[in-house]
Scaffold this motif. Structure first.
Motif, short mmCIF file in Angstrom:
data_model
loop_
_atom_site.label_atom_id
_atom_site.label_comp_id
_atom_site.label_asym_id
_atom_site.label_seq_id
_atom_site.Cartn_x
_atom_site.Cartn_y
_atom_site.Cartn_z
N GLU A 117 65.02 70.89 19.97
CA GLU A 117 65.03 69.44 19.76
C GLU A 117 63.77 68.98 19.04
N THR A 118 63.88 67.86 18.34
CA THR A 118 62.69 67.26 17.72
C THR A 118 61.92 66.48 18.79
N GLN A 119 60.72 66.05 18.41
CA GLN A 119 59.91 65.23 19.33
C GLN A 119 60.66 63.93 19.68
N ASP A 123 61.66 62.65 23.30
CA ASP A 123 61.14 61.38 23.81
C ASP A 123 62.27 60.44 24.24
N SER A 124 63.40 60.52 23.53
CA SER A 124 64.48 59.59 23.90
C SER A 124 65.40 60.18 24.97
N GLY A 125 65.01 61.33 25.53
CA GLY A 125 65.77 61.91 26.64
C GLY A 125 67.02 62.64 26.18
N ASP A 126 67.08 62.98 24.89
CA ASP A 126 68.30 63.59 24.35
C ASP A 126 68.23 65.11 24.21
N TRP A 156 58.92 70.21 17.59
CA TRP A 156 57.57 69.65 17.70
C TRP A 156 56.51 70.74 17.95
N ALA A 157 56.93 71.95 18.27
CA ALA A 157 55.96 73.01 18.56
C ALA A 157 55.81 74.00 17.41
N ILE A 158 56.64 73.84 16.36
CA ILE A 158 56.62 74.84 15.27
C ILE A 158 55.54 74.52 14.26
#
Ligand code: PEP
Length: 231
Positions: A117-119, A123-126, A156-158
């Motif tokens: 997932e992206t940041q 953040d939006s709980g998805d 977000w970690a890549i």
């Protein structure tokens, strides 16, 4: 334990030197994913070599693509599919990723299918919904195939240095396995300094390493951490 090095669009280390050093590490399946121009040299050096992508057709008018039979003829053993950089910059959809995976598996290549997932989605709980959708499409196309390995790569970690905590990685891996029961590698800023605690998690079955796979010493050190983690 599997440790795969994704060299992205970098020449990467000398394949022969890397192969020599890896020969001294037991208990881990080390894989390299070099750019296309380095595939043959990596195969010749005796490295387990995966491509960074693969098309679903065996041949055709698909400029810039490469097929599973072409990779097999070179001695390549598998391919990444669905890396977030492919999804983000080249418009790879879940459906295309799953098609690529299915064709590669059917041809006899191994596949490392990347999800994450992206940041913004986190953040939006998805996060769970995103993983559910990505995995459902792969599962529908490929089933629970022996040649299939998954990689959880939170976008977000890549390449950001912002690594997932071991607890967060464990939680995501367990969730992924509940949806598709295959080995799951963790990817996203894995370095020699954080590899051991990530790889110690019970559902972390290895690592997909980008930046740190470009230096022989750091890739070796992650491979050694992987081997130690299950010894
Ligand atoms: C990757 O490219 O799959 C990756 C995880 O990169 P990095 O290790 O540099 O974050």
């Amino acid at each position: 334990m599997i440790v795969a090095g994704n060299w992205k669009m970098f020449a990467g280390p000398d394949p022969r030197m890397l192969a020599e050093r890896l020969a001294g590490v037991d208990g881990v399946d080390a894989i390299v994913c070099p750019p296309y121009t380095e595939l043959a040299a990596c195969v010749e050096a005796g490295l387990t070599t995966y491509a960074q992508n693969v098309h679903w057709e065996p041949e055709g008018a698909y400029t810039g693509e490469i097929s599973a039979p072409m990779l097999l003829a070179l001695g390549v053993r598998g391919a990444l599919v669905g890396h977030s950089e492919r999804r983000q910059y080249f418009g790879e959809t879940d459906a295309a990723v799953a098609r690529r995976a299915r064709a590669a598996l059917a041809a006899g290549l191994g596949v490392i299918a990347c999800v994450g997932e992206t940041q913004e989605e986190r953040d939006s709980g998805d996060m769970e919904t995103v993983l559910r959708v990505q995995l459902a499409v792969i599962r529908e196309e490929c089933g629970i195939d022996d040649g299939l390995v998954l990689a959880y790569e939170p976008v977000w970690a890549i390449g950001t240095g912002q690594v997932a905590t071991p607890e967060l990685a464990q939680e995501a891996h367990a969730f992924i396995k509940s949806l598709l029961d295959r080995p799951v590698l963790y990817g996203g800023s894995v370095k020699p300094g954080n590899a051991a605690e990530l790889l110690a998690q019970p559902d972390v079955d290895g690592a997909l390493v980008g930046g740190a796979s470009l230096e022989i010493d750091s890739f070796l050190s992650i491979c050694e951490a992987a081997a130690r983690s299950r010894s």
